[in-house]
Design a protein around this motif. Sequence first.
Motif, short mmCIF file in Angstrom:
data_model
loop_
_atom_site.label_atom_id
_atom_site.label_comp_id
_atom_site.label_asym_id
_atom_site.label_seq_id
_atom_site.Cartn_x
_atom_site.Cartn_y
_atom_site.Cartn_z
N PRO A 142 -9.24 12.50 0.90
CA PRO A 142 -8.07 11.97 1.62
C PRO A 142 -8.15 10.49 1.93
O PRO A 142 -7.13 9.86 2.21
CB PRO A 142 -8.05 12.82 2.91
N TRP A 143 -9.32 9.90 1.91
CA TRP A 143 -9.46 8.48 2.25
C TRP A 143 -8.97 7.56 1.14
O TRP A 143 -8.67 6.40 1.37
CB TRP A 143 -10.94 8.17 2.52
N LEU A 144 -8.87 8.09 -0.07
CA LEU A 144 -8.57 7.23 -1.22
C LEU A 144 -7.17 6.62 -1.12
O LEU A 144 -6.99 5.41 -1.29
CB LEU A 144 -8.72 8.04 -2.52
N ALA A 145 -6.17 7.45 -0.86
CA ALA A 145 -4.79 6.96 -0.80
C ALA A 145 -4.61 5.93 0.31
O ALA A 145 -3.99 4.88 0.11
CB ALA A 145 -3.82 8.12 -0.60
N SER A 146 -5.15 6.21 1.49
CA SER A 146 -4.98 5.28 2.62
C SER A 146 -5.68 3.95 2.36
O SER A 146 -5.17 2.88 2.71
CB SER A 146 -5.50 5.91 3.90
N ASP B 177 -3.57 2.09 -0.28
CA ASP B 177 -2.28 1.71 0.29
C ASP B 177 -2.43 0.49 1.19
O ASP B 177 -1.64 -0.46 1.13
CB ASP B 177 -1.71 2.89 1.07
N LYS B 178 -3.44 0.50 2.03
CA LYS B 178 -3.69 -0.63 2.94
C LYS B 178 -3.98 -1.90 2.14
O LYS B 178 -3.48 -2.99 2.47
CB LYS B 178 -4.86 -0.30 3.86
N TYR B 179 -4.77 -1.77 1.11
CA TYR B 179 -5.10 -2.93 0.27
C TYR B 179 -3.84 -3.46 -0.43
O TYR B 179 -3.61 -4.68 -0.48
CB TYR B 179 -6.14 -2.52 -0.78
N ALA B 180 -3.01 -2.55 -0.96
CA ALA B 180 -1.80 -2.97 -1.66
C ALA B 180 -0.84 -3.70 -0.72
O ALA B 180 -0.23 -4.70 -1.10
CB ALA B 180 -1.11 -1.76 -2.29
N VAL B 181 -0.68 -3.22 0.50
CA VAL B 181 0.19 -3.88 1.48
C VAL B 181 -0.30 -5.30 1.76
O VAL B 181 0.49 -6.25 1.82
CB VAL B 181 0.26 -3.08 2.80
N ALA B 182 -1.61 -5.47 1.91
CA ALA B 182 -2.17 -6.80 2.17
C ALA B 182 -1.90 -7.74 1.00
O ALA B 182 -1.54 -8.92 1.19
CB ALA B 182 -3.67 -6.68 2.43
N GLU B 183 -2.06 -7.23 -0.22
CA GLU B 183 -1.80 -8.06 -1.41
C GLU B 183 -0.33 -8.46 -1.48
O GLU B 183 0.00 -9.62 -1.75
CB GLU B 183 -2.20 -7.29 -2.66
N GLY C 189 3.74 5.38 -0.42
CA GLY C 189 3.05 4.90 0.78
C GLY C 189 3.76 3.72 1.43
O GLY C 189 4.90 3.38 1.12
N LYS C 190 3.05 3.06 2.34
CA LYS C 190 3.60 1.89 3.02
C LYS C 190 3.81 0.73 2.04
O LYS C 190 4.72 -0.07 2.21
CB LYS C 190 2.67 1.46 4.15
N ALA C 191 2.95 0.66 1.04
CA ALA C 191 3.09 -0.42 0.05
C ALA C 191 4.40 -0.29 -0.72
O ALA C 191 5.09 -1.28 -0.95
CB ALA C 191 1.90 -0.40 -0.91
N GLY C 192 4.74 0.94 -1.12
CA GLY C 192 6.00 1.15 -1.82
C GLY C 192 7.19 0.78 -0.96
O GLY C 192 8.13 0.13 -1.43
N ALA C 193 7.15 1.17 0.31
CA ALA C 193 8.25 0.84 1.22
C ALA C 193 8.34 -0.67 1.45
O ALA C 193 9.43 -1.24 1.50
CB ALA C 193 8.04 1.56 2.55
N TYR C 194 7.18 -1.32 1.55
CA TYR C 194 7.16 -2.78 1.77
C TYR C 194 7.76 -3.50 0.57
O TYR C 194 8.57 -4.43 0.72
CB TYR C 194 5.72 -3.24 1.99
#
Length: 644
Positions: free
Chosen positions: A238-242, A245-251, A282-287
Amino acid sequence: MAIFLLFAATLAAAAKIHYVREHLSLLTQARTAQTAGDLLAAEELYNRALAVPWAFGEHRGEIDAALLALQPVTQAKRVTAEIAAEVEAASAAGDVPALLQAHERYRAAQAAAAKAGEDAKQRFAEAAQAAGVEAKLTEAYAAARKRAAQQLEAAIAAKGEPGADGGKAAAVAAADLLRLPAAVYGSEAAQRKEANALLQRYDNARIDAAAKTQELEAVLQLGESIRSWYAAVPWEAPWLASKLDKYAVAELTALEKKDLPAFLAAGKAVQAHAALLGSGGGKAGAYAEAAVKRQFSRAEQLAGARKYDEALELYRTLGSYRDTAKEIAALELRRLEGDPAALLAKAGVSEKPALTASGKAADGNAMAAGAIAGERPRLVLARLAVAGGPAGGEVRLSEGQLPLGLKLRSLRFAGELSPQGRPLLAAEAESAERATHYLLYELQEEDAGLELVLDVEADKLTASGKGKLTAVRPLLDSSVQEERANGSDRSPRRNANENTVPQGEVAKGYLEYKNGRYELVRTELAQSAVDQEAGMNENGQTGLDSVNSAGEPSAEEPLTIQVDQLTEHPGQLVRFQVTLPADGEGSAVVRAGNRTLLLKGLSSYKAGSILITGTYTGEEEVRVNGGRVKAYAVKVSDAKQPVE
């Protein structure tokens, strides 16, 4: 011969004595081993005793009986001894798959012995215990667990860098950690807790290492390979997606502020790997979607401010993320609808128009008109057929010749003056003897030229009904003047285009649309009627109705110019035509070509064409579409609009 036979007999006797002794010795050793419980050795010794030549027949029955009794026990001992050896070899080699295979063989043999009966089950258990199979398995599994944890810790300490072996040892360790039976950890929950703690740190280290040197797409590809590996085990991570996702949002956040094309490429990568990042990307897609939506809104704002080139460039950039062909087509249409010069240019008009006007055809499509000066003065009419219609986005051009020496003051669309609702252009020019020289041009047939349907000089021209016009003090044919002077009740129908010079008294002329043009049908010579008509203008002026302005009309003769020449005449009284976007009063902000004008000193006015007389005073900031832009300020001294 006798000696030879004696010698042979002696040798045979000696050999037999030797084999008898060997047979008896082996038999004695077998009995001793059997008595001592060394059944495998006893079995082997009995078989060797049987194999001795010239064995005593009386011992054969004893040996057969012993072997029959020994067979189940020795078989169990042989199997458990082999399994114990396999466990030791696999542990020594660090080969967890081989260890698991040996364990599986042990379980299968154990099940077969239990199925054979209680005695067989007991014999196998004793053999296994004697061989130390389970003790060796416990020791081997503990060693494998410890070795896998150490290798993963080493990989984590190396910050996810693959190392000389390309990360092979760490990958094997991760696999070994999940291959080990849950019993090695005590329970499935204990196994999951210990394994996940190591694997999460290991995966995070690998992703962080990749993120330092690779683009988002490559990091997400690594994430896909990790996810596929877990799916094959199978194992929940379960840790993989989060983490991803967090890394993609930062980028995305960093790229949006400094590099839009790179941001869109990253957003496209997020879009392609949406399932990896969680529900809906995830949050990256929404961002990414929200940021792209903001950029589309910005492009729309640019288009609203008539910054078409900037809007087009932005739409083309956004096209790398999403198809913007529809938006670009709409923008081009909007440019053509909002910029008559652009529509004329698209229609193939290479000359710069002295005056322009924009309008809508009956079908809602954009039209643009321009007055072309030079050796061949003419009016040009461009009509746009929207893409998807019968014409598929075609621009059609029609022309009409202007009289030589004409000094045009204004040009507008006046479709309301065409009884059939055809495109009609109203041009106003200077007149030597009247306030205005009026010309109406109508497009009477598709793909035909513009037809001159009215050419009259008068102080004022108003619409008095469908297909009916009233002209104040028109220049009339001399024969018409004479007939009215003789008191005739009706004047002959004459074409207003035949008017020449004024003869006698001021008159009011009535014109009707007949046979494809406006014809003069009646005139009035009564001075009171003329005075009453002229008095309708509060400023005492004729021609276009005046919009009251705060400034006083100047005695100075204004210079007729185009809007783009405004800054060339600071402080000078000038006259130009623009189109007001909406009704209002006080002041108006108008777009004319690529310029924004601030008209100051107006009172009430209506949307549509307006002839402005005033003075350019400099630049001022105005608010347009939520932003502030620079506008050319004009102090209005007089303004005229056509009377409807």
